[in-house]
Design a protein around this motif. Structure first.
Motif, mmCIF file in Angstrom:
data_model
loop_
_atom_site.group_PDB
_atom_site.id
_atom_site.type_symbol
_atom_site.label_atom_id
_atom_site.label_comp_id
_atom_site.label_asym_id
_atom_site.label_seq_id
_atom_site.Cartn_x
_atom_site.Cartn_y
_atom_site.Cartn_z
ATOM 1 N N MET A 97 8.286 -8.304 38.432
ATOM 2 C CA MET A 97 7.620 -8.546 37.245
ATOM 3 C C MET A 97 9.157 -7.084 36.310
ATOM 4 S SD MET A 97 4.641 -6.083 35.226
ATOM 5 C CE MET A 97 3.098 -6.759 36.724
ATOM 6 N N GLY B 21 -6.008 -9.695 37.428
ATOM 7 C CA GLY B 21 -5.315 -10.093 38.048
ATOM 8 C C GLY B 21 -3.659 -10.310 38.319
ATOM 9 N N ASP B 22 -3.061 -11.014 38.409
ATOM 10 C CA ASP B 22 -1.368 -11.054 38.689
ATOM 11 C C ASP B 22 -0.999 -11.915 37.068
ATOM 12 O OD1 ASP B 22 -2.155 -13.421 39.376
ATOM 13 O OD2 ASP B 22 -1.707 -13.826 41.477
ATOM 14 N N TRP B 23 0.395 -11.866 37.435
ATOM 15 C CA TRP B 23 1.267 -12.175 36.444
ATOM 16 C C TRP B 23 0.918 -13.822 36.288
ATOM 17 C CZ3 TRP B 23 2.001 -9.180 32.200
ATOM 18 C CH2 TRP B 23 3.225 -9.543 30.600
ATOM 19 N N ARG B 24 0.569 -14.631 35.560
ATOM 20 C CA ARG B 24 1.030 -16.572 36.242
ATOM 21 C C ARG B 24 0.086 -16.642 35.091
ATOM 22 N NH1 ARG B 24 -6.019 -16.837 38.050
ATOM 23 N NH2 ARG B 24 -6.748 -16.011 36.654
#
Length: 655
Positions: free
Chosen positions: A1, A21-24
């Motif tokens: 990140m 959630g994740d960075w997507r």
């Protein structure tokens, strides 16, 4: 990140939002496209709130929540997407962040320059509806838009309609505009450097504006201009990167430098690139006043032997030491003795390393000559010294010894049973083992680690018998090295094409012109990267070109996109693929000239940057759309690669 992401998440947390959630990359229209919809003619405010209200922040939060709940912005799990503009971090990435409201949230008080001046866009996770919140002089505007996909389609169809007169007028308008910002000008230069339609005259004007230019094969006229460019850094980069430099040009490039440091750097680059120079250039460099230049000259692969031997007796010890290895086989006995007795230690060491390629080194010499461990891996060693190192050397010494080509067979077998796996691995790669011996050495070969081909295997590429024997080796690296041959016997190709190590098949696809079509198709299904041949396996001459339409509905997107390569594929299939669920298939469709201009415009708002940039180079884009892309730092470089840019406009970019 990244730091920007960290700061943005901190800002969102201050606003009472939990990041989910994740960075997507979300599979919806990107934030830039959402904002463009908000400010377009269709994006008239749904409602406004006057800024003089006494409890402004609470009212703004309440109105946003009412619209969000009533129009499906908040999902069943409470999640939604947000993009923040003008936040205090100044680093908001141009992608959505998936969030949920916490018990204490305050969007209007935090997500703007000041409390009560919000600037953000929220979107349903399915991409169906959005709310844009923007602050004007006297009011805050809420813009609600639904049926996003339909709006995108309609906007793309409208933007794609363009008459020849409108196209001409659009480019004329660009030429009347003031010059671009420094950042846009830089991006345009990078794109034009990669534009295959850019004429030589324009490429010459790019000198000093884009280093990308130097990595592409350049015409002779542009190379000549770079060779005399006043910027030394450009001349240096030319030597580092340009593939089209002749021997005569190398000579003039190096010898044209007045500063010895520049000649030294360019000579070093020529040596590292195995460049050939002219006979006259070798003569001058071998006699250069600078010792550093003469030292690097000894590394030029085409340096004639007579000059190399002359440099072995140079007045400077660094030059003598550098020349010693390559010159040694050509030196007479008195010169060799002089180097062995040289007053400078580094020259004596290099001479000793060459002398003991033939004459075994004693333990006394090894212990007193300050050779460190360099001799262990390359020199002939007396039996007692070799035995001592094999039994009592530290792991690093035993590992070097394991690769020594002069080592006695029994000591090789001893090291093949060494408790250190790294040492056994070196032994297993030796050229003097039988395949039965190699198979008996326990090693732990990690197929994911990048390994370079073994030189001794590469040297045997022209020997069919050796290739047959080595292709059946139990060692994956040996089979991989065999697969790097440009041509192999049919039975060897057949064997390697079924190899259990996928990278053997990959290297066969990349290097061997005889690779079979069925194997190339298998490799295509899983290999998405690039090594030495970025156009393969798909660019391989044996890659199948017929009967590919059967893959149009294949569950593997890698296979689906191949259907467009079939001669019987249709424009209708291109259109269908431009709406495929997989980004790679859409990207392939975006490069197809049969794609309609409306679909190319639509793909400019694809969630994935690669698809957007491919669409930005589509030949059917209307001029006004292409001009808009040129004005956006996110797409300016890709747009400048467009093959249909008019020459006057291209010239305008550089003013």
């Amino acid at each position: 990140m990244t730091v920007g992401q960290d700061e943005l998440i901190e800002l969102l947390q201050q606003a009472g939002l939990d990041v989910v959630g994740d960075w997507r990359t979300e599979e919806v229209l990107p934030p830039r496209a959402a904002r463009r919809l908000v400010v377009s003619g269709d994006g008239k405010p749904t409602m406004t709130v006057r800024r003089e209200l006494p409890d402004l922040v609470a009212e703004l939060n309440a109105q946003w929540h009412r619209l969000a709940v009533g129009n499906g912005i908040l999902g069943e799990d409470g999640a939604f997407l947000i993009d923040v503009a003008g936040n205090r971090t100044g680093c908001a990435p141009r992608r959505w962040t998936r969030v949920r409201l916490t018990g204490q949230w305050d969007l209007a008080g935090v997500l703007g320059k000041r409390p009560g001046q919000p600037e953000f866009v929220t979107l349903a996770t399915a991409g169906t509806a959005l709310i844009g919140v923007a602050t004007e002089e006297n009011e805050v505007r809420f813009t609600l838009l639904d049926n996003i996909a339909e709006r995108q389609e309609a906007a793309a169809r409208a933007a794609a309609r363009e008459t020849p007169r409108e196209r001409e007028a659009a480019w004329a308008e660009l030429l009347r505009r003031p010059g671009p910002s420094a950042r846009l000008r830089e991006l345009w230069a990078h794109g034009l450097a990669l534009n295959p339609a850019a004429p030589d005259g324009l490429r010459a004007r790019l000198l000093g504006l884009s280093h990308f230019l130097l990595y592409c094969p350049l015409p002779t006229a542009v190379v000549e201009a770079l060779m005399v460019h006043p910027d030394w850094k450009l001349r240096q980069l030319l030597a580092e990167a340009q593939p089209n430099i002749t021997a005569e040009q190398w000579a003039r490039l190096i010898l044209g430098e007045q500063e010895s440091r520049h000649r030294w750097i360019l000579t070093m680059l020529a040596a590292s690139r195995c460049a050939e120079l002219t006979e006259a250039a070798y003569e001058q460099l071998a006699a250069d006043p600078s010792a550093r230049v003469r030292e690097e000259t000894t590394c030029l692969p085409g340096l004639p032997v007579r000059m190399l031997t002359a440099l072995a007796v140079d007045v400077d010890p660094s030059v003598r030491a550098s020349a010693c290895r390559r010159a040694w086989p050509h030196l007479d006995a008195p010169t060799r003795r002089a180097l062995l007795d040289d007053p400078y230690g580094k020259v004596r060491i290099e001479a000793l390393l060459q002398y003991h390629q033939v004459h075994p080194m004693s333990r006394t010499v090894f212990d007193t000559a300050e050779l460190a461990d360099r001799a262990i891996g390359s020199c002939r060693l007396e039996r007692g010294l070799a035995e001592h190192l094999a039994h009592h050397g530290n792991p690093a010494q035993r590992r070097s010894l394991a690769g020594n080509p002069h080592l006695d067979p029994d000591l090789v077998i001893l090291l093949a049973r060494d408790p250190d796996e790294n040492i056994r691995s070196v032994v297993a790669e030796r050229s003097d083992l039988t395949e039965e011996q190699r198979a008996g050495i326990p090693i732990d070969f990690d197929p994911r680690v990048h390994h370079y081909p073994l030189d001794w295997v590469t040297a045997l590429h022209q020997d069919p018998g050796a290739m047959r024997r080595l292709a059946a080796s139990t060692h994956p690296l040996i089979r991989r090295s065999v697969a790097r041959a440009r041509h192999l016997p049919p039975d060897v190709v057949e064997l390697l094409a079924r190899d259990e190590d996928r990278f053997v098949q990959l290297f066969l696809a990349e290097s061997c012109d005889d690779a079979p079509a069925d194997m190339l198709l298998r490799v295509w299904q899983w290999w998405t990267g690039s090594l030495s041949a970025p156009d393969r396996p798909r660019g391989h001459p044996n890659f199948p070109r017929r009967d590919l339409l059967r893959y149009a509905d294949d569950p593997n997107p890698r296979m689906r996109q191949l259907a467009l390569d079939d001669a019987d594929s249709t424009a209708e299939l291109v259109e269908a693929f431009s709406r495929d669920s997989d980004e790679e298939v859409r990207r392939r469709a975006a490069t197809d000239p049969r794609l309609t201009p409306a679909s190319a415009v639509r793909l400019l708002d694809d969630p994935h940057k690669g698809v957007r940039h491919a669409a930005a180079r589509h030949p059917g884009l209307p001029a006004r759309v292409l001009i808009r892309l040129l004005g956006d730092t996110d797409t300016a470089r890709a747009a400048a690669e467009h093959p249909a840019l008019p020459i006057p406009a291209m010239e305008q970019m550089l003013r």
